[in-house]
Each structure stands twice: as structure tokens, then as C-alpha cells.
Design an enzyme around this catalytic site. Structure first.
Site, PDB file in Angstrom:
ATOM      1  N   PHE A 108     -19.772   1.033  -3.582  1.00 18.25           N
ATOM      2  CA  PHE A 108     -21.066   0.742  -4.206  1.00 18.25           C
ATOM      3  C   PHE A 108     -22.159   0.599  -3.155  1.00 18.25           C
ATOM      4  O   PHE A 108     -23.254   1.177  -3.286  1.00 18.25           O
ATOM      5  CB  PHE A 108     -20.963  -0.533  -5.048  1.00 18.25           C
ATOM      6  CG  PHE A 108     -22.284  -1.053  -5.521  1.00 18.25           C
ATOM      7  CD1 PHE A 108     -22.971  -0.403  -6.536  1.00 18.25           C
ATOM      8  CD2 PHE A 108     -22.862  -2.182  -4.955  1.00 18.25           C
ATOM      9  CE1 PHE A 108     -24.211  -0.869  -6.981  1.00 18.25           C
ATOM     10  CE2 PHE A 108     -24.089  -2.664  -5.379  1.00 18.25           C
ATOM     11  CZ  PHE A 108     -24.763  -2.002  -6.398  1.00 18.25           C
ATOM     12  N   LEU A 109     -21.895  -0.154  -2.096  1.00 13.50           N
ATOM     13  CA  LEU A 109     -22.930  -0.437  -1.102  1.00 13.50           C
ATOM     14  C   LEU A 109     -23.184   0.715  -0.138  1.00 13.50           C
ATOM     15  O   LEU A 109     -24.046   0.605   0.733  1.00 13.50           O
ATOM     16  CB  LEU A 109     -22.566  -1.705  -0.321  1.00 13.50           C
ATOM     17  CG  LEU A 109     -22.721  -3.013  -1.103  1.00 13.50           C
ATOM     18  CD1 LEU A 109     -22.118  -4.181  -0.333  1.00 13.50           C
ATOM     19  CD2 LEU A 109     -24.193  -3.286  -1.419  1.00 13.50           C
ATOM     20  N   THR A 110     -22.461   1.794  -0.282  1.00 16.18           N
ATOM     21  CA  THR A 110     -22.782   2.983   0.514  1.00 16.18           C
ATOM     22  C   THR A 110     -23.877   3.805  -0.142  1.00 16.18           C
ATOM     23  O   THR A 110     -24.497   4.662   0.504  1.00 16.18           O
ATOM     24  CB  THR A 110     -21.550   3.883   0.686  1.00 16.18           C
ATOM     25  OG1 THR A 110     -21.194   4.460  -0.585  1.00 16.18           O
ATOM     26  CG2 THR A 110     -20.364   3.104   1.236  1.00 16.18           C
ATOM     27  N   TYR A 132       0.822  -1.198   0.000  1.00 17.04           N
ATOM     28  CA  TYR A 132       0.000   0.000   0.000  1.00 17.04           C
ATOM     29  C   TYR A 132       0.865   1.260   0.000  1.00 17.04           C
ATOM     30  O   TYR A 132       1.597   1.528   0.952  1.00 17.04           O
ATOM     31  CB  TYR A 132      -0.933   0.022   1.211  1.00 17.04           C
ATOM     32  CG  TYR A 132      -1.882  -1.148   1.303  1.00 17.04           C
ATOM     33  CD1 TYR A 132      -2.174  -1.945   0.186  1.00 17.04           C
ATOM     34  CD2 TYR A 132      -2.499  -1.473   2.503  1.00 17.04           C
ATOM     35  CE1 TYR A 132      -3.038  -3.021   0.280  1.00 17.04           C
ATOM     36  CE2 TYR A 132      -3.369  -2.547   2.602  1.00 17.04           C
ATOM     37  CZ  TYR A 132      -3.632  -3.319   1.487  1.00 17.04           C
ATOM     38  OH  TYR A 132      -4.487  -4.389   1.584  1.00 17.04           O
ATOM     39  N   PRO A 155     -15.797  -4.621   2.260  1.00 17.53           N
ATOM     40  CA  PRO A 155     -17.130  -5.063   2.692  1.00 17.53           C
ATOM     41  C   PRO A 155     -18.250  -4.145   2.214  1.00 17.53           C
ATOM     42  O   PRO A 155     -19.417  -4.525   2.260  1.00 17.53           O
ATOM     43  CB  PRO A 155     -17.021  -5.042   4.216  1.00 17.53           C
ATOM     44  CG  PRO A 155     -16.019  -3.973   4.502  1.00 17.53           C
ATOM     45  CD  PRO A 155     -15.003  -4.106   3.402  1.00 17.53           C
TER      46      PRO A 155
END
Length: 330
Positions: free
Chosen positions: A207-209, A55, A202
Site C-alpha cells: 500500500f505505502l509504495t 514460509y 513496513p
């Protein structure tokens, strides 16, 4: 806050993935902003932080070492080897024992610590037997350089081979409502062997926010631009799934983020999601999901609405997919 087992440690049910503070999703935040995220995370109760040599090509580990060396006893520190920037400046997957040993020494120096609590093999190098790579990690445990061994993006078969050499404390793989591959075999293997399962991405890389509506706003160097699910055509179709998911969230009195993380936490008490963020408000929202309880009816609705049959596009492009060892839905 309740805790979850991670090897010999107990940590918060939701950890912090630190990658985005230095890497991957376009221009990273300033060092001052990243420092705020890390310090606030500890203040909010996050007690597992996840980084890697890859990272920011070492910059993420350096950041954590600089900012958190005075609070080292407040969290479980996880990092990764086996994928890094080599001397030629190129990303390399290399699991040879001598390389793992050197990478660990470099990580310890950057992290300004004497020991890494959980050290993953970031990718299995197919040119090296998994038993040999794990053997090198086991030597690091014996030397007191690391405390627990983890594996990232491996199949159930590879996990079992590795576990015969040294107990594997955790497996890390992408898992969310829209990435269900771990349900094929690795989740069951983790339960069988007593390993924790650490779920990265997760929230499906935002996207899932529900906050990423238009992928055209992503910077040119954002890694999502190379992921099939984030192509304009596929993403437009995937967004349609969120309409019904938002209705479930409203019925459960949760945000989309809380709903998605609560669903994951409910899949097993050995599962630890590690959402990342560069936003302080999102940091608070993510950890608040530990207080949310998902009804059985809502969980069943979500399983029907969003799964491997309804999501459009593969999670990785062919070149990246070829580097990993996990079972994938066709």
C-alpha cells in the site's frame, strides 16, 4: 552504511523479509529469480535476512540454505518456530518445548547451518506458558543451536514475562504509517528492556509504495484478500490517504517507499524494518531509504495524515486476530 544493534549483532538498518520469495502474496518467483534477489541483497548491503519455518512450509528456509550457505558469514540469520506445517499438512501454532526443539533441528538442516543467529517464537501458543516456551529457547542457546531469542506478535506484558526467563533480543511486529499498534506499549517495553524492534510489513504490504492501486488484480491465494483493509471498499478509502502523503514525499524529494521507510527509521534507533520484495529494482529502492533524512515538519505531517484514526479496516480478520497477543487499537 551505518548499522543498528540486533541483540549481540550489528546489522544494516533495513533487513530483508524473505517470506514473499516462497509464500503469501500469490505465485512466488522462480527459484532462479529468488536466488537473484537473495544474492543481490547481500551485494547491496543487506546484512539481516528474516525467514521462518512457516514460509512456504519449509521451502523458504531451504531456499536460503541452498543459495547462501557459501556466504553465511555475511549476514545475521533470523528464523522462527512455533508456527509451522504439521505432519497432517495443517498450519499449527505449537509452543511446547519438545516441538520447539524439533522445529529448530529441522530449520538448521534446511538452512544448512550449525546455528541460527536470532530465533523467534513466531506466535505465543496460549496453551503453553510463555515462560516454558522461552525456557526451551534458552536451552537452545545453551546448546549452541541459536544465539539470540526473539518474540513475534506479543504484548508488552508477555515480553516482560519472557524477559525474566532469558533476555529477549528482539520483538517482531507489524509497524508502519498505517499500522501504529506498537505505539500503544510494545515499543516502550522494547526500549525499557534494551530489545530491538523488527518491523515487518513496513510498506503496508505494498500500500505505502503507491504501486498497488487495484486490489482486484491480487491472485485468489494472496493473503491480502482476507485482510479487511484490502477489501475493495476499505482499500478505495485508504487510497485517498496517499494523495496527501505523495505530496509530502515530493516535497522531501523521496519516493513513497523511501518516505515510509525513512519515517520508520526515525521512530527509534532500535527499529529495523524488514521489507520484502520479489523485484530487484524495489530491492534497491528499499535499501536506499537508509540514506534519506526526513524533516521534522514532514514527520509531523505524516502523523496527522495517516494513523489509526484515518486508516479504514482492521489489519487482520477475526480468526487471525484471535491468534496474536499484541495490543490493538479499538
Amino acid at each position: 552504511m551505518n548499522t543498528r544493534k540486533l541483540g549481540s549483532f550489528e546489522c544494516s538498518p533495513i533487513g530483508l523479509g524473505c517470506m514473499s520469495l516462497s509464500h503469501a502474496y500469490g505465485t512466488p518467483p522462480s527459484e532462479k529469480a529468488a536466488e537473484q534477489i537473495l544474492l543481490q541483497a547481500l551485494d547491496l548491503g543487506y546484512s539481516m535476512l528474516d525467514t521462518a519455518a512457516l514460509y512456504g512450509f519449509g521451502n523458504n528456509e531451504t531456499l536460503l540454505g541452498k543459495v547462501l550457505k557459501g556466504r553465511r558469514n555475511e549476514f545475521v540469520l533470523a528464523s522462527k518456530c512455533g508456527m509451522f506445517k504439521n505432519d497432517a499438512g495443517v498450519r499449527e501454532i505449537n509452543g511446547r518445548p519438545e516441538v520447539i526443539t524439533k522445529t529448530c533441528e529441522d530449520s538448521l538442516r534446511r538452512l544448512q547451518t550449525d546455528v541460527i543467529d536470532l530465533y523467534y517464537l513466531h506466535r505465543w501458543d496460549r496453551n503453553v506458558l510463555i515462560e516454558d516456551s522461552v525456557g526451551a529457547l534458552s536451552d537452545l542457546v545453551a546448546a549452541g543451536k541459536i544465539r539470540e531469542i526473539g518474540l513475534s506478535e506479543v504484548s508488552a506484558d508477555t515480553l516482560r514475562k519472557a524477559h525474566k526467563v532469558h533476555p529477549i533480543a528482539a520483538v517482531q511486529t507489524e509497524y508502519s504509517l498505517w499500522t501504529r499498534n506498537p505505539e500503544i506499549a510494545i515499543l516502550a517495553a522494547c526500549r525499557e528492556l534494551g530489545a530491538s524492534f523488527v518491523a515487518f510489513s513496513p510498506l503496508a504490504r505494498a500500500f505505502l509504495t503507491g504501486k498497488l492501486k487495484d486490489v482486484s488484480v491480487l491472485e485468489a491465494k494472496d493473503i491480502r484478500r482476507g485482510m479487511p483493509r484490502f477489501s475493495p471498499e476499505n482499500y478505495a478509502q485508504n487510497l485517498q490517504l496517499l494523495d496527501q502523503v505523495e505530496k509530502v514525499a515530493k516535497a522531501e524529494n523521496m519516493t513513497l517507499t523511501q518516505l515510509s521507510l525513512a519515517w520508520l527509521l526515525a521512530q527509534g534507533d532500535n527499529i529495523i524494518p524488514i521489507p520484502g520484495t520479489t523485484n530487484l529494482d524495489h530491492l534497491k529502492e528499499n535499501i536506499s531509504a537508509v540514506e534519506c533524512s526526513l524533516s521534522a515538519e514532514a514527520s509531523a505531517q505524516l502523523d496527522q495524515l495517516i494513523n489509526q484514526q484515518t486508516v479504514v479496516g482492521h489489519r487482520y480478520n477475526p480468526a487471525t486476530q484471535a491468534e496474536i497477543d499484541t495490543e490493538e487499537f479499538c
